[in-house]
Motif scaffolding. Structure first.
Motif, PDB file in Angstrom:
ATOM      1  N   THR A 368      44.823 -79.959  24.325  1.00  0.00           N
ATOM      2  CA  THR A 368      43.433 -80.380  24.297  1.00  0.00           C
ATOM      3  C   THR A 368      43.343 -81.786  23.724  1.00  0.00           C
ATOM      4  O   THR A 368      44.266 -82.260  23.052  1.00  0.00           O
ATOM      5  N   GLY A 369      42.217 -82.450  23.973  1.00  0.00           N
ATOM      6  CA  GLY A 369      42.041 -83.789  23.428  1.00  0.00           C
ATOM      7  C   GLY A 369      41.119 -84.632  24.283  1.00  0.00           C
ATOM      8  O   GLY A 369      40.601 -84.186  25.314  1.00  0.00           O
ATOM      9  N   ARG A 370      40.926 -85.863  23.854  1.00  0.00           N
ATOM     10  CA  ARG A 370      40.052 -86.797  24.573  1.00  0.00           C
ATOM     11  C   ARG A 370      40.866 -87.580  25.591  1.00  0.00           C
ATOM     12  O   ARG A 370      41.939 -88.091  25.284  1.00  0.00           O
ATOM     13  N   LEU A 371      40.339 -87.677  26.807  1.00  0.00           N
ATOM     14  CA  LEU A 371      41.031 -88.396  27.878  1.00  0.00           C
ATOM     15  C   LEU A 371      40.878 -89.901  27.658  1.00  0.00           C
ATOM     16  O   LEU A 371      39.765 -90.427  27.620  1.00  0.00           O
ATOM     17  N   LEU A 372      42.003 -90.585  27.544  1.00  0.00           N
ATOM     18  CA  LEU A 372      42.003 -91.999  27.179  1.00  0.00           C
ATOM     19  C   LEU A 372      42.096 -92.907  28.399  1.00  0.00           C
ATOM     20  O   LEU A 372      41.489 -93.980  28.429  1.00  0.00           O
ATOM     21  N   GLY A 391      37.228 -90.707  28.514  1.00  0.00           N
ATOM     22  CA  GLY A 391      36.288 -90.424  27.437  1.00  0.00           C
ATOM     23  C   GLY A 391      35.894 -88.968  27.316  1.00  0.00           C
ATOM     24  O   GLY A 391      35.367 -88.548  26.282  1.00  0.00           O
ATOM     25  N   LEU A 392      36.133 -88.167  28.380  1.00  0.00           N
ATOM     26  CA  LEU A 392      35.797 -86.750  28.311  1.00  0.00           C
ATOM     27  C   LEU A 392      36.807 -85.998  27.448  1.00  0.00           C
ATOM     28  O   LEU A 392      37.950 -86.416  27.307  1.00  0.00           O
ATOM     29  N   THR A 393      36.372 -84.884  26.887  1.00  0.00           N
ATOM     30  CA  THR A 393      37.235 -84.068  26.036  1.00  0.00           C
ATOM     31  C   THR A 393      37.644 -82.800  26.773  1.00  0.00           C
ATOM     32  O   THR A 393      36.800 -82.090  27.324  1.00  0.00           O
ATOM     33  N   VAL A 394      38.940 -82.540  26.795  1.00  0.00           N
ATOM     34  CA  VAL A 394      39.468 -81.279  27.318  1.00  0.00           C
ATOM     35  C   VAL A 394      39.413 -80.276  26.177  1.00  0.00           C
ATOM     36  O   VAL A 394      40.115 -80.425  25.173  1.00  0.00           O
ATOM     37  N   SER A 395      38.567 -79.258  26.302  1.00  0.00           N
ATOM     38  CA  SER A 395      38.331 -78.321  25.206  1.00  0.00           C
ATOM     39  C   SER A 395      39.154 -77.050  25.392  1.00  0.00           C
ATOM     40  O   SER A 395      39.645 -76.767  26.489  1.00  0.00           O
ATOM     41  N   PRO A 396      39.282 -76.226  24.351  1.00  0.00           N
ATOM     42  CA  PRO A 396      40.037 -74.973  24.467  1.00  0.00           C
ATOM     43  C   PRO A 396      39.222 -73.837  25.066  1.00  0.00           C
ATOM     44  O   PRO A 396      39.733 -72.727  25.192  1.00  0.00           O
ATOM     45  N   HIS A 397      37.970 -74.088  25.443  1.00  0.00           N
ATOM     46  CA  HIS A 397      37.086 -73.001  25.851  1.00  0.00           C
ATOM     47  C   HIS A 397      37.297 -72.545  27.290  1.00  0.00           C
ATOM     48  O   HIS A 397      36.875 -71.442  27.646  1.00  0.00           O
ATOM     49  N   TYR A 398      37.926 -73.383  28.131  1.00  0.00           N
ATOM     50  CA  TYR A 398      37.972 -73.068  29.555  1.00  0.00           C
ATOM     51  C   TYR A 398      39.389 -73.162  30.102  1.00  0.00           C
ATOM     52  O   TYR A 398      40.322 -73.536  29.405  1.00  0.00           O
ATOM     53  N   ASP A 399      39.498 -72.835  31.378  1.00  0.00           N
ATOM     54  CA  ASP A 399      40.782 -72.884  32.065  1.00  0.00           C
ATOM     55  C   ASP A 399      41.394 -74.283  31.931  1.00  0.00           C
ATOM     56  O   ASP A 399      40.683 -75.293  31.974  1.00  0.00           O
ATOM     57  N   PRO A 400      42.735 -74.384  31.773  1.00  0.00           N
ATOM     58  CA  PRO A 400      43.350 -75.701  31.552  1.00  0.00           C
ATOM     59  C   PRO A 400      43.534 -76.546  32.805  1.00  0.00           C
ATOM     60  O   PRO A 400      44.076 -77.645  32.717  1.00  0.00           O
ATOM     61  N   MET A 608      47.853 -74.481  18.549  1.00  0.00           N
ATOM     62  CA  MET A 608      46.787 -75.163  19.276  1.00  0.00           C
ATOM     63  C   MET A 608      45.444 -74.639  18.780  1.00  0.00           C
ATOM     64  O   MET A 608      45.372 -73.593  18.139  1.00  0.00           O
ATOM     65  N   PRO A 609      44.352 -75.350  19.047  1.00  0.00           N
ATOM     66  CA  PRO A 609      43.039 -74.816  18.698  1.00  0.00           C
ATOM     67  C   PRO A 609      42.691 -73.649  19.600  1.00  0.00           C
ATOM     68  O   PRO A 609      43.075 -73.610  20.768  1.00  0.00           O
ATOM     69  N   GLY A 610      41.998 -72.677  19.057  1.00  0.00           N
ATOM     70  CA  GLY A 610      41.642 -71.507  19.863  1.00  0.00           C
ATOM     71  C   GLY A 610      40.772 -70.539  19.085  1.00  0.00           C
ATOM     72  O   GLY A 610      40.247 -70.853  18.008  1.00  0.00           O
ATOM     73  N   THR A 611      40.642 -69.332  19.636  1.00  0.00           N
ATOM     74  CA  THR A 611      39.811 -68.288  19.053  1.00  0.00           C
ATOM     75  C   THR A 611      40.663 -67.075  18.724  1.00  0.00           C
ATOM     76  O   THR A 611      41.482 -66.650  19.531  1.00  0.00           O
ATOM     77  N   ILE A 628      53.958 -58.979  15.595  1.00  0.00           N
ATOM     78  CA  ILE A 628      52.746 -59.744  15.900  1.00  0.00           C
ATOM     79  C   ILE A 628      51.769 -59.639  14.737  1.00  0.00           C
ATOM     80  O   ILE A 628      51.444 -58.543  14.275  1.00  0.00           O
ATOM     81  N   LEU A 629      51.291 -60.776  14.273  1.00  0.00           N
ATOM     82  CA  LEU A 629      50.337 -60.833  13.168  1.00  0.00           C
ATOM     83  C   LEU A 629      48.912 -61.034  13.666  1.00  0.00           C
ATOM     84  O   LEU A 629      47.991 -60.338  13.264  1.00  0.00           O
ATOM     85  N   VAL A 630      48.745 -62.029  14.520  1.00  0.00           N
ATOM     86  CA  VAL A 630      47.429 -62.394  15.024  1.00  0.00           C
ATOM     87  C   VAL A 630      47.593 -62.963  16.420  1.00  0.00           C
ATOM     88  O   VAL A 630      48.628 -63.560  16.734  1.00  0.00           O
ATOM     89  N   THR A 631      46.609 -62.727  17.267  1.00  0.00           N
ATOM     90  CA  THR A 631      46.644 -63.252  18.631  1.00  0.00           C
ATOM     91  C   THR A 631      45.501 -64.233  18.815  1.00  0.00           C
ATOM     92  O   THR A 631      44.349 -63.924  18.497  1.00  0.00           O
ATOM     93  N   ILE A 632      45.832 -65.410  19.316  1.00  0.00           N
ATOM     94  CA  ILE A 632      44.852 -66.476  19.519  1.00  0.00           C
ATOM     95  C   ILE A 632      44.715 -66.737  21.010  1.00  0.00           C
ATOM     96  O   ILE A 632      45.713 -66.755  21.739  1.00  0.00           O
ATOM     97  N   GLU A 633      43.493 -66.939  21.455  1.00  0.00           N
ATOM     98  CA  GLU A 633      43.241 -67.252  22.859  1.00  0.00           C
ATOM     99  C   GLU A 633      42.777 -68.697  22.976  1.00  0.00           C
ATOM    100  O   GLU A 633      41.899 -69.145  22.234  1.00  0.00           O
ATOM    101  N   ALA A 634      43.390 -69.420  23.901  1.00  0.00           N
ATOM    102  CA  ALA A 634      42.969 -70.784  24.209  1.00  0.00           C
ATOM    103  C   ALA A 634      43.130 -70.996  25.696  1.00  0.00           C
ATOM    104  O   ALA A 634      44.150 -70.622  26.278  1.00  0.00           O
TER     105      ALA A 634
END
Length: 678
Positions: A368-372, A391-400, A608-611, A628-634
């Motif tokens: 994820t990050g800002r497109l340069l 300038g747009l940001t690729v966020s962790p909320h949607y399909d990559p 990575m950032p996620g939920t 397994i301790l915790v599962t993160i979705e991104a």
């Protein structure tokens, strides 16, 4: 009387498919409405549309998947029809029914067809009753985990777990043994519920060396149904398509390929006609590479497919190209197809590569990050479906998925070469991408020969040789970083090694892929001399911001991010190079001193950032190494975080639904002795 096309169409999607639909609506003279979440307020599809309206917060469940919010947007903008794109609500029966009740046209099939073909269990049983061959397995509604486990022993391993709802390979899991099945079912149900709102699962026998062949169909409201040839989608990773092409090299190279193409096309048309299907759809089949004369129905996707551009590039109707989105809109407005199967022909070969924000060299971790900086390839017979903008940001909320690059040529070899050259010219800085990985796939001898199957990537991945960063590129990064901060704060704060007396040596520490490289440099009359690994590199700055290293001009695409990370792209390969400052180096040195050599790092950090979607252990619990301790979705992908060693775990205040940042500590391990184990 000829039906009238719509005045206003709302596009209930985002990303490249929303941009693609909006541009077709514009050419048709139809007003377009975009919807967006908070994360997409500045997205390209928002600016492309004639009107845009916010539908909720960043999580898809609170915006793009919220039926009430989307309906409110339709009413607020006067939309007469909705194009759902793919994913999100495109195959949602409740959404289609809600639009129908509101008097708004759904640009897709009717509710009955969605109910039947949108559910893999019902569709499989339905087509089986219409003499379409299906893969052996068990497909019944509301099967419990226990019933699926019992059935698996009868089907025989390996088996394939499949969600009844949704598509795109999400929730599909191949299982080789009975021991691995319970955990796989748990993960598949969780993924299916999070992605589609339905955790119903079924099982099929896993076909070895399978070819994934799908057929594009179109059907109007007058009962006319045609197919537009097949696509080969066998290059997949974790059941997610990576590269698609039309026509299929399997059928092209088969001695009886034309007969097989006619049979599989007829089966697709029959499957669609059996449910009075209307609109664009795709019927997917499985063909064993060991027995290419047989095919088995897998499912029908009741929507436009991600890979539809390759069909548009090769299919001709009476010699003319066909726009599938335009066809969808015309059919939804009640217009007839206007052509018959005899008028459909295939010309040349087209191949599509999906560009994702991910790091293939690190288990395809999302990025994820800002497109340069963005430079998309152009040229004859090159097409790019994209929503990228600087300038747009690729966020962790949607399909990559960021974009699709498509190439056409008179033959397959030409299309492969043209696509590879286009990918080499693709520049996306600010996030890591899979472009180099795509080029390595296209160059593989089996891919070149058309010997494809859905397990090829899994077999090839361990030996895939990603290009390592060179010493010259590290020197370039150090020089560009020094030029970016040439001593702000006055002479006494300068970083050019000026001092009273002889110049001092400057040390620069770079981090690439978790590895550190240390360079030293000294000023020269024309620039600086950098030393790395015992080798010297003469660096000079030339007019126009060009850097020469040992007399050779360096022209890779580069850009600095907000955190002083240098992004470098060369021939499709993207590298992130971090320049570490003194404070960070000190913190690392202190951490290293506290760490006992040979002992696992006690902190478990999110890559990575996620939920947080699952917390498997409680605070103070004893865990074993690898548990397994915790599962993160991104980006719609699950990533389990595991214990680095045995010990007592401290989870802190982490709960399901929490957002985590990249490199955030999610758990800490205390190394208790074995004797103290509960």
């Amino acid at each position: 009387m000829t039906p009238k096309l719509f005045d206003t169409v709302l596009v209930a999607n985002r990303g490249e498919i929303a941009v693609r639909v909006i541009r077709t609506l514009r050419t048709m003279g139809i007003r377009s409405v975009a919807i967006y979440s908070d994360a997409d307020a500045g997205a390209l599809h928002v600016s492309e549309a004639d009107e845009a309206i916010r539908v909720g917060a960043s999580p898809a469940s609170e915006s793009y998947l919220d039926i009430d919010h989307v309906l409110a947007a339709c009413r607020a903008t006067g939309a007469q029809a909705v194009h759902p794109g793919y994913g999100f609500l495109s195959e949602n029966v409740e959404f289609a029914r809600a639009l129908q009740d509101a008097g708004i046209t759904f640009i897709g099939p009717n509710v009955d067809a969605l109910l039947l073909m949108g559910d893999k269990i019902r569709s499989k049983n339905h087509v089986s009753a219409h003499d379409v061959p299906v893969t052996p397995g068990i497909a019944e509604p509301e099967l419990s985990d226990e019933e699926l486990i019992d059935a698996a022993s009868q089907i025989g391993f390996p088996v394939l777990i499949k969600p009844s709802a949704g598509g795109g390979g999400k929730g599909m899991v191949a299982v080789d043994t009975a021991e691995a099945l319970p955990e796989a079912l748990l993960s598949a149900r969780r993924t299916a519920l999070n992605s589609f709102g339905d955790d119903t699962l079924f099982l099929e026998r896993l076909v070895r060396a399978p070819r994934h062949i799908e057929v594009q169909i179109l059907a109007d409201t007058q009962g006319n149904t045609v197919h537009l040839g097949e696509r080969e989608c066998s290059l997949q990773r974790r059941h997610q398509k990576v590269i698609e092409e039309a026509p299929s090299p399997l059928l092209e190279n088969h001695p009886d390929g034309e007969r097989l193409r006619a049979e599989i096309g007829a089966a697709a048309v029959a499957a669609a006609a059996s449910v009075n299907y209307v609109g664009a759809g795709t019927v997917e089949f499985l063909i064993s590479d060991e027995a290419p004369g047989e095919f088995f129905f897998m499912e029908m996707n009741t929507r436009l497919q991600v890979e539809h551009p390759v069909t548009e590039e090769v299919a001709r109707v009476a010699g003319e190209r066909l726009d599938l989105v335009e066809a969808q809109v015309r059919i939804a407005a009640g217009l007839p197809l206007g052509f018959t199967q005899d008028e459909v022909s295939l010309h040349g070969h087209a191949i599509e590569a999906r560009v994702y924000a991910e790091d293939p060299s690190h288990d395809f971790m999302p990025s994820t990050g800002r497109l340069l900086e963005i430079k998309e390839p152009m040229g004859p017979h090159i097409r790019v479906d994209s929503s990228l903008a600087e300038g747009l940001t690729v966020s962790p909320h949607y399909d990559p998925m960021l974009a699709k690059v498509i190439a056409w040529a008179p033959d397959r070899a030409g299309a492969l070469g043209r696509l590879d050259a286009a990918l080499a010219r693709t520049v996306i800085l600010g996030v890591l991408t899979n472009v180099e990985y795509l080029r390595l796939l296209l160059a593989d001898p089996e891919v070149q020969a058309g010997n494809l199957d859905t397990t090829l990537i899994e077999r090839k991945m361990p030996d895939m040789a990603f290009r390592p960063i060179t010493d010259t590129e590290l020197v370039l990064a150090a020089a560009l970083a020094a030029a970016r901060h040439p001593g702000h704060g006055g002479t006494w704060h300068a970083k050019d090694s000026w001092r009273l007396g002889t110049p001092a040596t400057v040390t620069t520490t770079l981090e690439v892929n978790d590895k550190l490289s240390v360079l030293t440099s000294m000023p020269t009359p024309t620039g600086r001399t950098y030393t790395l690994g015992g080798n010297d590199f003469e660096v000079a700055s030339l007019p126009g911001g060009i850097v020469a290293i040992n007399g050779v001009q360096q022209r890779p695409a580069t850009a600095f991010g907000d955190d002083d990370t240098l992004w470098l792209s060369r021939e499709g390969a993207v590298t992130a190079i971090r320049v570490l400052d003194r404070n960070e180096l000190l913190q690392r040195e202190l951490a290293d001193r506290a760490h006992i050599p040979g002992e696992a790092i006690p902190e478990v950090r999110s890559p990575m950032p996620g939920t947080v979607i699952a917390v498997a252990v409680s605070d103070g619990q004893w865990v074993e190494a690898g548990e397994i301790l915790v599962t993160i979705e991104a980006m719609k992908m699950e990533h389990p975080m595991r214990a680095p060693a045995a010990g007592t775990i401290q989870m802190g205040r982490l709960h399901v639904g929490d957002l985590v940042k990249a490199n955030q500590i999610v758990a800490t391990l205390i190394y208790d002795s074995v004797e103290e184990q509960p």
